[in-house]
Design an enzyme around this catalytic site. Structure first.
Site, PDB file in Angstrom:
ATOM      1  N   THR A  44       0.826  -1.204   0.000  1.00  0.00           N
ATOM      2  CA  THR A  44       0.000   0.000   0.000  1.00  0.00           C
ATOM      3  C   THR A  44       0.861   1.255   0.000  1.00  0.00           C
ATOM      4  O   THR A  44       0.634   2.183  -0.781  1.00  0.00           O
ATOM      5  CB  THR A  44      -0.909   0.015   1.242  1.00  0.00           C
ATOM      6  OG1 THR A  44      -1.693  -1.180   1.272  1.00  0.00           O
ATOM      7  CG2 THR A  44      -1.835   1.216   1.225  1.00  0.00           C
ATOM      8  N   THR A  45       1.874   1.280   0.863  1.00  0.00           N
ATOM      9  CA  THR A  45       2.768   2.440   0.949  1.00  0.00           C
ATOM     10  C   THR A  45       3.592   2.592  -0.317  1.00  0.00           C
ATOM     11  O   THR A  45       4.047   3.685  -0.645  1.00  0.00           O
ATOM     12  CB  THR A  45       3.680   2.315   2.184  1.00  0.00           C
ATOM     13  OG1 THR A  45       2.868   2.059   3.329  1.00  0.00           O
ATOM     14  CG2 THR A  45       4.486   3.573   2.432  1.00  0.00           C
ATOM     15  N   TYR A 107     -12.976  -3.336  -2.066  1.00  0.00           N
ATOM     16  CA  TYR A 107     -14.159  -2.844  -2.771  1.00  0.00           C
ATOM     17  C   TYR A 107     -15.238  -3.905  -2.952  1.00  0.00           C
ATOM     18  O   TYR A 107     -16.426  -3.624  -2.793  1.00  0.00           O
ATOM     19  CB  TYR A 107     -13.783  -2.242  -4.140  1.00  0.00           C
ATOM     20  CG  TYR A 107     -14.944  -1.541  -4.825  1.00  0.00           C
ATOM     21  CD1 TYR A 107     -15.329  -0.262  -4.438  1.00  0.00           C
ATOM     22  CD2 TYR A 107     -15.668  -2.169  -5.829  1.00  0.00           C
ATOM     23  CE1 TYR A 107     -16.404   0.380  -5.035  1.00  0.00           C
ATOM     24  CE2 TYR A 107     -16.739  -1.551  -6.435  1.00  0.00           C
ATOM     25  CZ  TYR A 107     -17.109  -0.278  -6.040  1.00  0.00           C
ATOM     26  OH  TYR A 107     -18.176   0.341  -6.619  1.00  0.00           O
ATOM     27  N   TYR A 133      -2.999 -10.118   4.644  1.00  0.00           N
ATOM     28  CA  TYR A 133      -2.936  -8.703   5.028  1.00  0.00           C
ATOM     29  C   TYR A 133      -4.359  -8.188   5.236  1.00  0.00           C
ATOM     30  O   TYR A 133      -5.126  -8.083   4.282  1.00  0.00           O
ATOM     31  CB  TYR A 133      -2.196  -7.922   3.950  1.00  0.00           C
ATOM     32  CG  TYR A 133      -2.093  -6.425   4.142  1.00  0.00           C
ATOM     33  CD1 TYR A 133      -2.376  -5.795   5.354  1.00  0.00           C
ATOM     34  CD2 TYR A 133      -1.691  -5.625   3.074  1.00  0.00           C
ATOM     35  CE1 TYR A 133      -2.261  -4.431   5.504  1.00  0.00           C
ATOM     36  CE2 TYR A 133      -1.572  -4.246   3.217  1.00  0.00           C
ATOM     37  CZ  TYR A 133      -1.867  -3.656   4.427  1.00  0.00           C
ATOM     38  OH  TYR A 133      -1.760  -2.299   4.561  1.00  0.00           O
ATOM     39  N   ARG A 138      -8.974   0.419   4.873  1.00  0.00           N
ATOM     40  CA  ARG A 138      -8.747   0.750   3.463  1.00  0.00           C
ATOM     41  C   ARG A 138      -9.579  -0.117   2.524  1.00  0.00           C
ATOM     42  O   ARG A 138      -9.941   0.327   1.440  1.00  0.00           O
ATOM     43  CB  ARG A 138      -7.260   0.575   3.104  1.00  0.00           C
ATOM     44  CG  ARG A 138      -6.386   1.757   3.495  1.00  0.00           C
ATOM     45  CD  ARG A 138      -4.996   1.588   2.899  1.00  0.00           C
ATOM     46  NE  ARG A 138      -4.166   2.755   3.168  1.00  0.00           N
ATOM     47  CZ  ARG A 138      -3.993   3.775   2.345  1.00  0.00           C
ATOM     48  NH1 ARG A 138      -4.620   3.805   1.182  1.00  0.00           N
ATOM     49  NH2 ARG A 138      -3.205   4.781   2.666  1.00  0.00           N
ATOM     50  N   LYS A 161      -0.489  -9.994   8.367  1.00  0.00           N
ATOM     51  CA  LYS A 161      -0.292  -8.599   8.759  1.00  0.00           C
ATOM     52  C   LYS A 161      -1.648  -8.088   9.227  1.00  0.00           C
ATOM     53  O   LYS A 161      -2.571  -7.945   8.419  1.00  0.00           O
ATOM     54  CB  LYS A 161       0.234  -7.773   7.589  1.00  0.00           C
ATOM     55  CG  LYS A 161       0.375  -6.280   7.908  1.00  0.00           C
ATOM     56  CD  LYS A 161       0.800  -5.494   6.669  1.00  0.00           C
ATOM     57  CE  LYS A 161       0.871  -3.999   6.975  1.00  0.00           C
ATOM     58  NZ  LYS A 161       1.225  -3.197   5.770  1.00  0.00           N
ATOM     59  N   ILE A 203       5.124  -4.452  10.008  1.00  0.00           N
ATOM     60  CA  ILE A 203       5.335  -3.986   8.645  1.00  0.00           C
ATOM     61  C   ILE A 203       4.987  -2.515   8.683  1.00  0.00           C
ATOM     62  O   ILE A 203       3.830  -2.136   8.841  1.00  0.00           O
ATOM     63  CB  ILE A 203       4.495  -4.791   7.640  1.00  0.00           C
ATOM     64  CG1 ILE A 203       4.952  -6.259   7.669  1.00  0.00           C
ATOM     65  CG2 ILE A 203       4.632  -4.216   6.237  1.00  0.00           C
ATOM     66  CD1 ILE A 203       4.161  -7.185   6.770  1.00  0.00           C
TER      67      ILE A 203
END
Length: 291
Positions: A44-45, A107, A133, A138, A161, A203
Protein backbone atom coordinates in the site's frame (compact mmCIF):
# COMPACT_ATOMS: atom_id res chain seq x y z
CA UNK A 1 10.06 -16.31 8.89
CA UNK A 2 11.00 -12.70 9.54
CA UNK A 3 11.07 -11.06 12.98
CA UNK A 4 11.47 -7.36 13.68
CA UNK A 5 11.02 -4.18 11.67
CA UNK A 6 9.91 -4.73 8.08
CA UNK A 7 9.67 -1.56 6.02
CA UNK A 8 6.63 -0.95 3.82
CA UNK A 9 8.87 0.76 1.29
CA UNK A 10 7.73 3.78 -0.69
CA UNK A 11 8.09 3.52 -4.46
CA UNK A 12 10.24 6.55 -5.35
CA UNK A 13 9.10 8.56 -8.35
CA UNK A 14 10.26 11.54 -10.37
CA UNK A 15 8.11 14.67 -10.54
CA UNK A 16 6.38 13.26 -13.64
CA UNK A 17 5.34 10.12 -11.72
CA UNK A 18 7.78 7.74 -13.39
CA UNK A 19 9.61 5.30 -11.10
CA UNK A 20 12.99 6.66 -9.93
CA UNK A 21 15.45 3.78 -10.18
CA UNK A 22 18.38 5.68 -8.67
CA UNK A 23 16.35 6.53 -5.57
CA UNK A 24 15.10 2.96 -5.30
CA UNK A 25 18.71 1.79 -5.14
CA UNK A 26 19.46 4.46 -2.52
CA UNK A 27 16.52 3.30 -0.38
CA UNK A 28 17.41 -0.38 -0.57
CA UNK A 29 21.03 0.36 0.39
CA UNK A 30 19.81 2.59 3.23
CA UNK A 31 17.70 -0.18 4.76
CA UNK A 32 20.47 -2.73 4.42
CA UNK A 33 22.86 -0.38 6.22
CA UNK A 34 20.33 0.52 8.93
CA UNK A 35 19.54 -3.08 9.83
CA UNK A 36 15.93 -3.37 8.66
CA UNK A 37 14.71 -6.97 8.80
CA UNK A 38 13.04 -7.07 5.37
CA UNK A 39 11.52 -4.89 2.65
CA UNK A 40 7.94 -4.99 1.45
CA UNK A 41 8.00 -3.94 -2.21
CA UNK A 42 4.88 -2.43 -3.80
CA UNK A 43 2.55 -2.67 -0.87
CA UNK A 44 0.00 0.00 0.00
CA UNK A 45 2.77 2.44 0.95
CA UNK A 46 4.49 1.53 -2.32
CA UNK A 47 1.47 2.83 -4.28
CA UNK A 48 0.45 -0.58 -5.58
CA UNK A 49 -2.94 0.85 -6.56
CA UNK A 50 -1.41 3.36 -9.00
CA UNK A 51 1.08 1.06 -10.75
CA UNK A 52 -0.09 -0.98 -13.70
CA UNK A 53 0.61 -4.71 -13.76
CA UNK A 54 3.83 -4.46 -15.80
CA UNK A 55 5.19 -1.69 -13.56
CA UNK A 56 4.19 -3.60 -10.44
CA UNK A 57 6.17 -6.64 -11.55
CA UNK A 58 9.09 -4.50 -12.74
CA UNK A 59 9.47 -2.73 -9.37
CA UNK A 60 9.39 -6.05 -7.50
CA UNK A 61 11.98 -7.51 -9.85
CA UNK A 62 14.23 -4.47 -9.58
CA UNK A 63 13.98 -4.40 -5.78
CA UNK A 64 15.04 -8.04 -5.61
CA UNK A 65 17.96 -7.28 -7.93
CA UNK A 66 19.06 -4.32 -5.84
CA UNK A 67 18.71 -6.27 -2.59
CA UNK A 68 21.04 -8.90 -4.06
CA UNK A 69 20.41 -11.31 -1.19
CA UNK A 70 21.46 -8.76 1.45
CA UNK A 71 17.92 -8.29 2.78
CA UNK A 72 14.74 -10.34 2.20
CA UNK A 73 12.11 -8.88 -0.14
CA UNK A 74 8.41 -9.48 0.42
CA UNK A 75 6.35 -8.59 -2.64
CA UNK A 76 2.96 -6.96 -2.33
CA UNK A 77 0.81 -9.02 -4.71
CA UNK A 78 -2.75 -8.62 -3.46
CA UNK A 79 -5.61 -7.62 -5.75
CA UNK A 80 -9.38 -7.50 -5.64
CA UNK A 81 -9.57 -10.13 -8.38
CA UNK A 82 -8.26 -13.60 -7.55
CA UNK A 83 -6.88 -14.16 -11.05
CA UNK A 84 -4.93 -10.90 -10.94
CA UNK A 85 -3.53 -11.74 -7.51
CA UNK A 86 -2.32 -15.09 -8.85
CA UNK A 87 -0.60 -13.36 -11.80
CA UNK A 88 1.15 -10.88 -9.51
CA UNK A 89 2.17 -13.59 -7.04
CA UNK A 90 3.65 -15.67 -9.87
CA UNK A 91 5.55 -12.58 -10.93
CA UNK A 92 6.94 -12.23 -7.40
CA UNK A 93 8.05 -15.86 -7.34
CA UNK A 94 9.69 -15.57 -10.77
CA UNK A 95 11.46 -12.40 -9.64
CA UNK A 96 12.99 -14.25 -6.69
CA UNK A 97 11.03 -12.58 -3.89
CA UNK A 98 11.26 -14.31 -0.52
CA UNK A 99 7.53 -14.08 0.21
CA UNK A 100 4.33 -12.39 -0.93
CA UNK A 101 1.99 -10.11 1.01
CA UNK A 102 -1.63 -10.31 -0.09
CA UNK A 103 -4.15 -7.70 0.98
CA UNK A 104 -7.77 -8.77 1.31
CA UNK A 105 -9.76 -8.04 -1.87
CA UNK A 106 -10.87 -4.42 -1.64
CA UNK A 107 -14.16 -2.84 -2.77
CA UNK A 108 -15.86 -6.18 -3.53
CA UNK A 109 -16.70 -6.88 0.14
CA UNK A 110 -16.41 -10.69 -0.09
CA UNK A 111 -17.79 -12.97 2.60
CA UNK A 112 -15.49 -14.80 4.99
CA UNK A 113 -15.91 -17.88 2.79
CA UNK A 114 -14.94 -15.79 -0.23
CA UNK A 115 -11.81 -14.61 1.56
CA UNK A 116 -10.94 -18.18 2.47
CA UNK A 117 -11.39 -19.44 -1.10
CA UNK A 118 -9.52 -16.44 -2.56
CA UNK A 119 -6.39 -17.00 -0.49
CA UNK A 120 -6.65 -20.79 -0.79
CA UNK A 121 -6.67 -20.49 -4.59
CA UNK A 122 -3.56 -18.28 -4.59
CA UNK A 123 -1.68 -20.56 -2.20
CA UNK A 124 -2.50 -23.59 -4.34
CA UNK A 125 -1.51 -21.81 -7.56
CA UNK A 126 1.86 -20.33 -6.51
CA UNK A 127 4.51 -22.01 -4.36
CA UNK A 128 5.85 -19.05 -2.39
CA UNK A 129 5.41 -18.19 1.31
CA UNK A 130 2.33 -16.00 1.61
CA UNK A 131 1.38 -13.48 4.29
CA UNK A 132 -2.25 -12.43 4.64
CA UNK A 133 -2.94 -8.70 5.03
CA UNK A 134 -6.00 -7.41 6.84
CA UNK A 135 -6.59 -3.64 6.71
CA UNK A 136 -10.34 -3.02 6.76
CA UNK A 137 -9.91 0.74 7.09
CA UNK A 138 -8.75 0.75 3.46
CA UNK A 139 -10.44 -2.29 1.97
CA UNK A 140 -13.91 -2.23 3.58
CA UNK A 141 -13.31 -5.93 4.22
CA UNK A 142 -12.38 -7.43 7.60
CA UNK A 143 -10.77 -10.87 7.72
CA UNK A 144 -11.81 -12.31 11.08
CA UNK A 145 -9.37 -14.29 13.26
CA UNK A 146 -11.46 -17.41 12.66
CA UNK A 147 -10.83 -17.11 8.92
CA UNK A 148 -7.12 -16.51 9.52
CA UNK A 149 -7.10 -19.74 11.56
CA UNK A 150 -8.66 -21.69 8.68
CA UNK A 151 -6.13 -20.27 6.22
CA UNK A 152 -3.20 -20.96 8.54
CA UNK A 153 -3.79 -24.67 7.95
CA UNK A 154 -3.09 -24.30 4.22
CA UNK A 155 0.46 -25.03 3.09
CA UNK A 156 2.28 -21.88 2.04
CA UNK A 157 0.26 -19.43 4.13
CA UNK A 158 2.75 -18.52 6.81
CA UNK A 159 1.55 -15.36 8.54
CA UNK A 160 -0.73 -12.36 8.72
CA UNK A 161 -0.29 -8.60 8.76
CA UNK A 162 -3.05 -7.45 11.11
CA UNK A 163 -3.61 -3.71 10.66
CA UNK A 164 -6.78 -3.09 12.65
CA UNK A 165 -4.86 -1.90 15.73
CA UNK A 166 -7.05 -4.25 17.80
CA UNK A 167 -4.61 -5.80 20.28
CA UNK A 168 -7.04 -8.55 21.23
CA UNK A 169 -6.55 -10.03 17.78
CA UNK A 170 -2.89 -10.83 18.47
CA UNK A 171 -3.96 -13.13 21.30
CA UNK A 172 -6.83 -14.65 19.32
CA UNK A 173 -4.69 -15.38 16.26
CA UNK A 174 -1.79 -16.73 18.31
CA UNK A 175 -4.05 -19.09 20.26
CA UNK A 176 -5.79 -20.40 17.15
CA UNK A 177 -2.80 -20.56 14.79
CA UNK A 178 0.08 -21.56 17.06
CA UNK A 179 3.61 -20.26 17.50
CA UNK A 180 4.74 -21.26 14.01
CA UNK A 181 2.38 -18.78 12.34
CA UNK A 182 3.84 -15.28 12.03
CA UNK A 183 1.86 -12.25 13.20
CA UNK A 184 2.89 -8.78 12.08
CA UNK A 185 1.37 -5.53 13.21
CA UNK A 186 0.33 -3.29 10.36
CA UNK A 187 -0.31 -0.35 12.67
CA UNK A 188 2.78 1.53 13.86
CA UNK A 189 0.92 3.15 16.74
CA UNK A 190 0.13 -0.19 18.40
CA UNK A 191 3.07 -2.22 17.06
CA UNK A 192 5.19 -2.03 20.22
CA UNK A 193 2.40 -3.34 22.42
CA UNK A 194 1.50 -5.97 19.80
CA UNK A 195 5.01 -7.41 19.98
CA UNK A 196 5.00 -7.30 23.77
CA UNK A 197 1.84 -9.40 23.54
CA UNK A 198 3.26 -11.97 21.15
CA UNK A 199 3.45 -10.54 17.61
CA UNK A 200 6.62 -11.22 15.60
CA UNK A 201 7.22 -7.77 14.17
CA UNK A 202 5.75 -4.84 12.31
CA UNK A 203 5.33 -3.99 8.64
CA UNK A 204 5.96 -0.32 9.10
CA UNK A 205 5.48 3.09 7.50
CA UNK A 206 7.64 4.77 10.16
CA UNK A 207 10.56 2.51 9.23
CA UNK A 208 10.93 4.42 5.96
CA UNK A 209 12.34 7.29 8.03
CA UNK A 210 13.67 5.78 11.25
CA UNK A 211 14.71 2.21 10.44
CA UNK A 212 17.42 1.90 13.07
CA UNK A 213 15.15 3.17 15.86
CA UNK A 214 12.29 0.94 14.75
CA UNK A 215 14.54 -2.11 14.66
CA UNK A 216 15.88 -1.31 18.14
CA UNK A 217 12.34 -0.94 19.48
CA UNK A 218 11.32 -4.24 17.89
CA UNK A 219 14.32 -6.09 19.30
CA UNK A 220 13.57 -4.81 22.79
CA UNK A 221 9.88 -5.72 22.54
CA UNK A 222 10.59 -9.17 21.11
CA UNK A 223 13.04 -9.79 23.97
CA UNK A 224 10.38 -8.80 26.49
CA UNK A 225 12.18 -5.63 27.58
CA UNK A 226 9.06 -3.52 28.00
CA UNK A 227 10.78 -0.52 29.58
CA UNK A 228 13.34 -0.11 26.79
CA UNK A 229 10.82 -0.81 24.03
CA UNK A 230 8.39 1.79 25.35
CA UNK A 231 11.17 4.35 25.84
CA UNK A 232 12.30 4.05 22.22
CA UNK A 233 8.73 4.02 20.98
CA UNK A 234 7.98 7.23 22.86
CA UNK A 235 10.30 9.19 20.56
CA UNK A 236 8.63 7.61 17.52
CA UNK A 237 5.01 8.20 18.53
CA UNK A 238 4.75 11.59 16.76
CA UNK A 239 5.85 9.89 13.52
CA UNK A 240 3.38 7.04 14.02
CA UNK A 241 0.66 9.69 14.32
CA UNK A 242 1.69 12.43 11.90
CA UNK A 243 2.69 10.22 9.00
CA UNK A 244 -1.08 9.80 8.66
CA UNK A 245 -1.97 13.50 8.79
CA UNK A 246 -3.01 12.92 5.17
CA UNK A 247 -3.58 9.62 3.40
CA UNK A 248 -0.61 7.24 3.39
CA UNK A 249 1.82 7.40 1.58
CA UNK A 250 1.49 11.18 1.05
CA UNK A 251 3.23 12.29 4.29
CA UNK A 252 5.90 9.60 4.31
CA UNK A 253 6.92 10.23 0.68
CA UNK A 254 7.30 13.92 1.47
CA UNK A 255 9.36 13.09 4.57
CA UNK A 256 11.62 10.63 2.73
CA UNK A 257 12.25 13.34 0.12
CA UNK A 258 13.03 15.82 2.93
CA UNK A 259 15.78 13.44 4.07
CA UNK A 260 17.22 13.49 0.54
CA UNK A 261 16.52 9.82 -0.05
CA UNK A 262 14.16 10.17 -3.01
CA UNK A 263 12.76 12.57 -5.56
CA UNK A 264 9.55 14.56 -5.08
CA UNK A 265 7.13 12.40 -7.03
CA UNK A 266 3.74 10.80 -6.42
CA UNK A 267 0.92 9.62 -8.67
CA UNK A 268 -2.61 10.87 -9.00
CA UNK A 269 -5.07 10.61 -7.43
CA UNK A 270 -2.53 11.06 -4.61
CA UNK A 271 -1.08 14.55 -4.28
CA UNK A 272 2.03 16.00 -2.66
CA UNK A 273 1.75 16.87 1.03
CA UNK A 274 -0.16 20.10 1.64
CA UNK A 275 1.94 23.09 2.73
CA UNK A 276 0.01 23.45 5.98
CA UNK A 277 1.13 19.95 7.05
CA UNK A 278 4.87 20.44 6.50
CA UNK A 279 5.70 21.86 9.93
CA UNK A 280 3.76 19.16 11.72
CA UNK A 281 5.62 16.34 9.96
CA UNK A 282 8.97 18.13 10.38
CA UNK A 283 8.36 18.41 14.12
CA UNK A 284 7.65 14.69 14.32
CA UNK A 285 10.86 14.00 12.42
CA UNK A 286 12.80 16.26 14.77
CA UNK A 287 11.33 14.50 17.81
CA UNK A 288 12.70 11.24 16.43
CA UNK A 289 16.13 12.81 15.96
CA UNK A 290 15.97 12.80 12.17
CA UNK A 291 16.46 16.55 11.67
Amino acid sequence: MFRGSIVALVTPMHADGEVDDASLKRLVDFHVAEGTTAIVSVGTTGESATLDEDEHCAVIRRTVELAAGRIPVIAGTGANATREAIVLTRCAKNAGADAALLVTPYYNKPTQEGLYLHHKAIAEAVDIPQILYNVPGRTACDMLPSTVARLARIAGIVGVKEATGDLSRVKAIRESCGDGFAIYSGDDASACESMLRGADGVISVTSNLAPRQMQAMCEAALNGDRERALAINLTLEPLHRDLFVQSNPIPVKWAVAELGLCSKGIRLPLTWLSDDCHDRVRQAMARAGLL
